[in-house]
Design a protein around this motif. Structure first.
Motif, PDB file in Angstrom:
ATOM      1  N   LEU A   1      -6.028 -15.714  -9.752  1.00 22.83           N
ATOM      2  CA  LEU A   1      -5.611 -15.274  -8.417  1.00 22.83           C
ATOM      3  C   LEU A   1      -4.931 -13.905  -8.464  1.00 22.83           C
ATOM      4  N   LEU A   2      -4.106 -13.678  -9.496  1.00 23.83           N
ATOM      5  CA  LEU A   2      -3.384 -12.401  -9.562  1.00 23.83           C
ATOM      6  C   LEU A   2      -4.360 -11.227  -9.669  1.00 23.83           C
ATOM      7  N   ALA A   3      -5.430 -11.424 -10.410  1.00 24.02           N
ATOM      8  CA  ALA A   3      -6.445 -10.364 -10.522  1.00 24.02           C
ATOM      9  C   ALA A   3      -7.059 -10.071  -9.154  1.00 24.02           C
ATOM     10  N   ASP A   4      -7.253 -11.121  -8.360  1.00 27.75           N
ATOM     11  CA  ASP A   4      -7.800 -10.922  -7.009  1.00 27.75           C
ATOM     12  C   ASP A   4      -6.805 -10.188  -6.113  1.00 27.75           C
ATOM     13  N   VAL A   5      -5.521 -10.487  -6.283  1.00 26.24           N
ATOM     14  CA  VAL A   5      -4.484  -9.788  -5.506  1.00 26.24           C
ATOM     15  C   VAL A   5      -4.505  -8.306  -5.860  1.00 26.24           C
ATOM     16  N   ILE A   6      -4.552  -8.021  -7.159  1.00 33.34           N
ATOM     17  CA  ILE A   6      -4.543  -6.626  -7.618  1.00 33.34           C
ATOM     18  C   ILE A   6      -5.795  -5.896  -7.148  1.00 33.34           C
ATOM     19  N   ALA A   7      -6.911  -6.630  -7.089  1.00 30.40           N
ATOM     20  CA  ALA A   7      -8.162  -6.020  -6.630  1.00 30.40           C
ATOM     21  C   ALA A   7      -8.207  -5.889  -5.110  1.00 30.40           C
ATOM     22  N   GLY A   8      -7.224  -6.476  -4.427  1.00 35.58           N
ATOM     23  CA  GLY A   8      -7.201  -6.397  -2.964  1.00 35.58           C
ATOM     24  C   GLY A   8      -8.081  -7.440  -2.293  1.00 35.58           C
ATOM     25  N   ASN A   9      -8.546  -8.422  -3.055  1.00 35.14           N
ATOM     26  CA  ASN A   9      -9.436  -9.439  -2.489  1.00 35.14           C
ATOM     27  C   ASN A   9      -8.705 -10.701  -2.037  1.00 35.14           C
ATOM     28  N   ALA A  10      -7.444 -10.812  -2.395  1.00 35.50           N
ATOM     29  CA  ALA A  10      -6.690 -11.999  -1.980  1.00 35.50           C
ATOM     30  C   ALA A  10      -5.262 -11.577  -1.672  1.00 35.50           C
ATOM     31  N   GLN A  11      -4.589 -12.374  -0.853  1.00 32.71           N
ATOM     32  CA  GLN A  11      -3.168 -12.148  -0.573  1.00 32.71           C
ATOM     33  C   GLN A  11      -2.384 -13.394  -0.961  1.00 32.71           C
ATOM     34  N   VAL A  12      -1.192 -13.172  -1.445  1.00 34.81           N
ATOM     35  CA  VAL A  12      -0.270 -14.286  -1.663  1.00 34.81           C
ATOM     36  C   VAL A  12       1.042 -13.943  -0.961  1.00 34.81           C
ATOM     37  N   ALA A  13       1.799 -14.992  -0.621  1.00 37.07           N
ATOM     38  CA  ALA A  13       3.068 -14.771   0.079  1.00 37.07           C
ATOM     39  C   ALA A  13       4.168 -15.547  -0.619  1.00 37.07           C
TER      40      ALA A  13
ATOM     41  N   TRP B   1      -6.166  -0.397   3.120  1.00 36.22           N
ATOM     42  CA  TRP B   1      -5.861  -1.354   2.046  1.00 36.22           C
ATOM     43  C   TRP B   1      -6.702  -1.035   0.810  1.00 36.22           C
ATOM     44  N   GLN B   2      -7.981  -0.717   1.065  1.00 34.50           N
ATOM     45  CA  GLN B   2      -8.880  -0.375  -0.038  1.00 34.50           C
ATOM     46  C   GLN B   2      -8.418   0.924  -0.709  1.00 34.50           C
ATOM     47  N   ALA B   3      -8.023   1.891   0.117  1.00 37.27           N
ATOM     48  CA  ALA B   3      -7.586   3.176  -0.448  1.00 37.27           C
ATOM     49  C   ALA B   3      -6.296   3.018  -1.260  1.00 37.27           C
ATOM     50  N   LEU B   4      -5.391   2.161  -0.774  1.00 36.43           N
ATOM     51  CA  LEU B   4      -4.166   1.904  -1.544  1.00 36.43           C
ATOM     52  C   LEU B   4      -4.519   1.293  -2.891  1.00 36.43           C
ATOM     53  N   GLY B   5      -5.530   0.409  -2.879  1.00 41.78           N
ATOM     54  CA  GLY B   5      -6.001  -0.191  -4.134  1.00 41.78           C
ATOM     55  C   GLY B   5      -6.566   0.867  -5.065  1.00 41.78           C
ATOM     56  N   GLU B   6      -7.356   1.786  -4.509  1.00 42.48           N
ATOM     57  CA  GLU B   6      -7.959   2.838  -5.345  1.00 42.48           C
ATOM     58  C   GLU B   6      -6.892   3.757  -5.930  1.00 42.48           C
ATOM     59  N   MET B   7      -5.798   3.944  -5.197  1.00 40.58           N
ATOM     60  CA  MET B   7      -4.699   4.770  -5.727  1.00 40.58           C
ATOM     61  C   MET B   7      -3.870   4.023  -6.768  1.00 40.58           C
ATOM     62  N   GLY B   8      -4.142   2.729  -6.896  1.00 35.90           N
ATOM     63  CA  GLY B   8      -3.419   1.951  -7.906  1.00 35.90           C
ATOM     64  C   GLY B   8      -2.169   1.279  -7.386  1.00 35.90           C
ATOM     65  N   LEU B   9      -1.916   1.375  -6.077  1.00 39.90           N
ATOM     66  CA  LEU B   9      -0.657   0.836  -5.560  1.00 39.90           C
ATOM     67  C   LEU B   9      -0.579  -0.686  -5.613  1.00 39.90           C
ATOM     68  N   LEU B  10      -1.763  -1.348  -5.529  1.00 40.08           N
ATOM     69  CA  LEU B  10      -1.721  -2.812  -5.554  1.00 40.08           C
ATOM     70  C   LEU B  10      -1.465  -3.315  -6.978  1.00 40.08           C
ATOM     71  N   ALA B  11      -1.739  -2.468  -7.971  1.00 39.61           N
ATOM     72  CA  ALA B  11      -1.535  -2.850  -9.377  1.00 39.61           C
ATOM     73  C   ALA B  11      -0.197  -2.335  -9.911  1.00 39.61           C
ATOM     74  N   LEU B  12       0.431  -1.439  -9.142  1.00 39.39           N
ATOM     75  CA  LEU B  12       1.566  -0.663  -9.652  1.00 39.39           C
ATOM     76  C   LEU B  12       2.683  -1.489 -10.296  1.00 39.39           C
TER      77      LEU B  12
ATOM     78  N   GLY C   1       2.932 -11.326  -4.868  1.00 42.35           N
ATOM     79  CA  GLY C   1       2.259 -11.064  -6.143  1.00 42.35           C
ATOM     80  C   GLY C   1       3.201 -11.148  -7.325  1.00 42.35           C
ATOM     81  N   LYS C   2       4.390 -10.527  -7.161  1.00 36.95           N
ATOM     82  CA  LYS C   2       5.351 -10.547  -8.271  1.00 36.95           C
ATOM     83  C   LYS C   2       5.874 -11.974  -8.514  1.00 36.95           C
ATOM     84  N   ALA C   3       6.011 -12.751  -7.434  1.00 35.23           N
ATOM     85  CA  ALA C   3       6.433 -14.145  -7.623  1.00 35.23           C
ATOM     86  C   ALA C   3       5.319 -14.937  -8.306  1.00 35.23           C
ATOM     87  N   LEU C   4       4.095 -14.685  -7.908  1.00 35.67           N
ATOM     88  CA  LEU C   4       2.951 -15.353  -8.538  1.00 35.67           C
ATOM     89  C   LEU C   4       2.913 -15.055 -10.040  1.00 35.67           C
ATOM     90  N   ALA C   5       3.195 -13.793 -10.375  1.00 35.25           N
ATOM     91  CA  ALA C   5       3.126 -13.364 -11.780  1.00 35.25           C
ATOM     92  C   ALA C   5       4.156 -14.076 -12.649  1.00 35.25           C
TER      93      ALA C   5
END
Lengths: 364, 401
Positions: free
Chosen positions: A108-120, A44-55, A95-99
């Motif tokens: 909260l969205l910043a935390d989702v993008i950083a990988g520190n929180a999840q939304v459903a 999960w952390q590596a996906l974040g570092e690759m930018g996938l959580l922000a993509l 995340g996209k619904a939250l946005a």
């Protein structure tokens, strides 16, 4: 007309593939799922570092402003590796619904993008994603607040979410409301899906919510756009999984011997393999074409329904054939083949079944 | 990823539409509506080809230097869409899609100069002499023999399934020139300037649809010049394989299928369902036509990927996959047509199908063509290499460990 990926997208696919080959082999995946963890922290952390959580998020929301074809490039690799991380759940759906809440989505969205929180996203109910008039979950006025009642099914990542974005019928409109999963009247029952992902059934009974948490009171079109992106990514996962199955099954039929010869030398087997390849080619072609349509802003709801229906039909056909060609060993939990089938079956059932989408196309 | 939808394409569409609205004669339009095969009614479609040739639009898929249009992939698709929207008869494939592209690839300069103009203008119609009574799927087993004699070959034997040979003035064919070595190694590819050489006899075969579309051709000491050869003697198999790539791949067949789907929909909207309402409202019909449209859309996307040069177009299985997909879809479209027509598909209406017969059809347009189209389409999975053979070829392209 050009349906190929850009060099940047090829690099992204390549590096994601390398990451998953190292950290998400089939054995590593199975060990992770057996441990009961909802996600792999290092992955999960590596996906974040690759930018996938922000993509998929706009740059103004702190994201990378990725295009639909970027999501497809990633989805193909995710499907090939049977990734069960909550990327679809927390980024593309939650995340996209939250946005959609605009400035109120932060922090909260910043935390989702950083990988520190999840939304459903809590949207599906029983059979798919019908019109808002058929939705059972309701939002009604209750003094200065609103009241939420109903039950949502297949809430991906619902039990792990810090916040739920819930769709509900408000009069004849579809409203989106942000709900704290620990609020009184919210009952979350989490489970693992057949394909390794986590999901939940969420019940809302007289849940009283401050009116300020109603993100939008007419969100049907906006939510459709979120679902369109998620369906496209899910379709890419399906094509990635089909491609992996085709390779595995072709290799197996060339090496497994019965009656003294490779089973692939039997015409009945060869024709089954040929049909698998045709199905994969059809699925890949429709995926890439629809991606280009969406990217050009030219896709209609029918185009997306058509894509989802085909992924369900073709994915099931490829998965079932792969098990058949593998024979007894294909029935076992220890081989990846059956897990690909289960991923494809899950994709077929979620966000509107094949029958649902085919009738939408046929009824016009 | 990129699909253009620019205004210049819309003006191209308008230009195509304007021409296709005016250029075809009533006879040509009637032939289009009564086309129940890959092969449209002969005289009408050849008249239409001459009109398109005069406009310069007869061979969108050819290189511009040989008489193609120089259109982009998008333009070719738009042309096909507008063409089939108007139910115009598809041009016959043998010259424009088979022997023409083959000559561009492999023909000598003399052959190109001699034959391409007639292929484009519609002066010439080429029939294909491949299959024999004992060489169908196993085409390389063919035995119709050509023996060198001075500057000529003398041909003896028989061909069958030579489509429209009774209407053709030219023929391309495979003959056996050697029985040494592997059976593929003794085959030669010939171009016949005439179909009425002394010793040549053509007999039409009436098909399931009641129409004489296929023929058999007998050769009794038929003398043709050796300059008729494409490629080297005994190297005809590789020439034929190159031609098969043109026959099986790189097409734009989906616009015609979409058009037939539309005809089915419109007819279903006016056809009462025994459950009340119209057939178009029936959930079973809706699901089935939705499924068929989804598969046509997948095939359309496949065709677009192929003509855009996507890596899938280089997959060695591409021609066979295209052939299997398009042939089986044509059959499924024809089945749904007969389902919607129901009992109205049962009257035998050969006279009403004849262009210019002025015999009124019983019932609606779809009901006239549904059954002949269904019956004729049973051939799609048999010709150009049966789909069983295609699946063998596709399976061979899978990765072996």
């Amino acid at each position: 007309m050009d349906f190929s990926f850009t060099p940047e997208q090829d690099m992204l696919r390549d590096s994601l593939g390398k990451l998953l080959a190292q950290t998400y082999s089939f054995d590593q995946r199975q060990a992770l799922l057996k441990s009961g963890a909802a996600r792999s922290e290092p992955v999960w952390q590596a996906l974040g570092e690759m930018g996938l959580l922000a993509l998929p998020f706009a740059e103004s929301d702190g994201g990378l402003g990725g295009q639909p074809s970027d999501l497809v490039a990633c989805g193909l690799v995710m499907g090939r590796h049977l990734v069960a991380e909550p990327w679809l759940a927390s980024v593309l759906l939650g995340g996209k619904a939250l946005a959609l809440g605009g400035a109120r989505a932060q922090p909260l969205l910043a935390d989702v993008i950083a990988g520190n929180a999840q939304v459903a996203l809590a949207h599906e109910e029983r059979h798919g994603i019908g019109p808002v008039t058929a939705m059972g979950t309701t939002l009604t006025l209750n003094g200065d607040a609103v009241q939420l009642d109903g039950e949502k099914k297949l809430v991906l990542g619902g039990a792990e979410a810090n916040a739920l974005i819930v769709s509900a019928r408000a009069g004849d409109k579809l409203a989106l409301v942000r709900v704290d999963p620990s609020a009184p009247g919210v009952a979350v029952t989490g489970y693992s899906m057949i394909d390794g992902r986590r999901a939940a059934t969420v019940r809302f009974e007289h849940v009283i919510i401050p009116a300020a948490q109603v993100m939008r009171d007419d969100a049907e079109a906006a939510l459709d756009a979120v679902i369109e992106n998620a369906l496209l990514t899910l379709s890419a996962e399906a094509v990635g999984a089909m491609g992996a199955l085709l390779e595995m099954t072709g290799s197996y039929a060339a090496t497994r011997k019965q009656f003294g010869v490779p089973i692939g030398s039997f015409q009945a087997m060869a024709h089954r393999l040929a049909d698998m390849k045709i199905a994969w080619a059809k699925a890949q072609a429709l995926l890439l074409y629809t991606t280009a349509l969406i990217e050009a802003g030219q896709a209609s709801p029918r185009d997306v329904a058509l894509l989802k229906a085909q992924m369900g039909r073709l994915g099931r056909a490829v998965g079932e054939s792969a098990v058949q060609v593998h024979g007894g060993i294909g029935m076992t939990d220890e081989l990846a083949v059956g897990h690909y089938l289960k991923r494809l079956l899950a994709i077929e059932a979620m966000l509107g079944s094949t029958d649902y989408h085919l009738r939408r196309v046929g009824a016009r | 990823m990129d699909i253009s939808f620019g205004p210049e394409l819309e003006s191209f569409r308008a230009e195509v539409a304007a021409f296709l609205d005016c250029a075809p004669t009533p006879d040509i339009r009637e032939a289009g509506r009564k086309t129940t095969s890959v092969f449209a009614p002969f005289e009408s479609v050849m008249a239409w080809q001459k009109i398109l040739h005069a406009k310069g639009w007869v061979a969108p898929g050819w290189p511009a230097q040989y008489g193609g249009t120089g259109w982009s992939v998008e333009q070719r698709y738009i042309f096909a869409e507008e063409y089939f929207k108007r139910d115009l008869p598809p041009l016959l494939p043998n010259g424009l899609q088979m022997v023409g592209p083959l000559l561009i690839d492999l023909g000598s300069e003399e052959q190109k100069a001699k034959y391409l103009p007639g292929i484009l203008s519609g002066e010439d119609y080429w029939t294909q002499g491949y299959s024999e009574p004992n060489a169908g799927s196993d085409l390389a087993a063919l035995s119709c023999a050509a023996v060198a004699d001075g500057d000529d070959y003398i041909i003896n034997g028989q061909k069958i399934w030579t489509t429209l040979a009774h209407k053709a003035n030219r023929m391309f064919m495979l003959v056996r020139t050697s029985t040494e070595g592997k059976k593929q190694q003794g085959i030669t590819f010939l171009l016949l300037d005439r179909t009425d050489y002394p010793g040549m006899e053509i007999r039409p075969i009436i098909g399931l649809d009641g129409i004489p579309e296929q023929c058999e051709v007998f050769f009794d000491n038929v003398r043709v010049p050796q300059t008729a050869r494409v490629g080297a003697e005994n190297d005809g198999w590789s020439v034929a394989k190159a031609l098969l790539r043109h026959e099986r791949g790189g097409s734009a067949g989906s616009p015609a299928m979409y058009r037939k789907l539309e005809l089915i929909r419109v007819t279903a909207q006016g056809t009462p369902s025994p459950f009340g309402g119209m057939v178009a409202d029936d959930p079973v019909f809706q699901r089935d036509i939705g499924e068929l449209e989804a598969d046509i859309a997948s095939h359309a996307a496949f065709e677009k990927l192929v003509i855009s040069g996507h890596p899938l177009s280089h997959d060695p299985a591409m021609p066979s996959m295209n052939k299997v997909m398009s042939s089986e879809l044509a059959q499924r479209v024809s089945v749904l047509m007969t389902r919607v027509a129901g009992t109205e598909a049962l009257p035998l209406q050969l006279e009403a199908l004849n262009i210019g017969s002025n015999v009124a059809a019983l019932g609606q347009e779809l009901e006239l063509v549904a059954m002949p189209y269904y019956l004729n389409s049973r051939a799609t999975t048999i010709y150009a290499g049966t789909n069983e053979v295609q699946r063998d070829l596709i399976a061979r392209t899978l990765p072996a460990a």
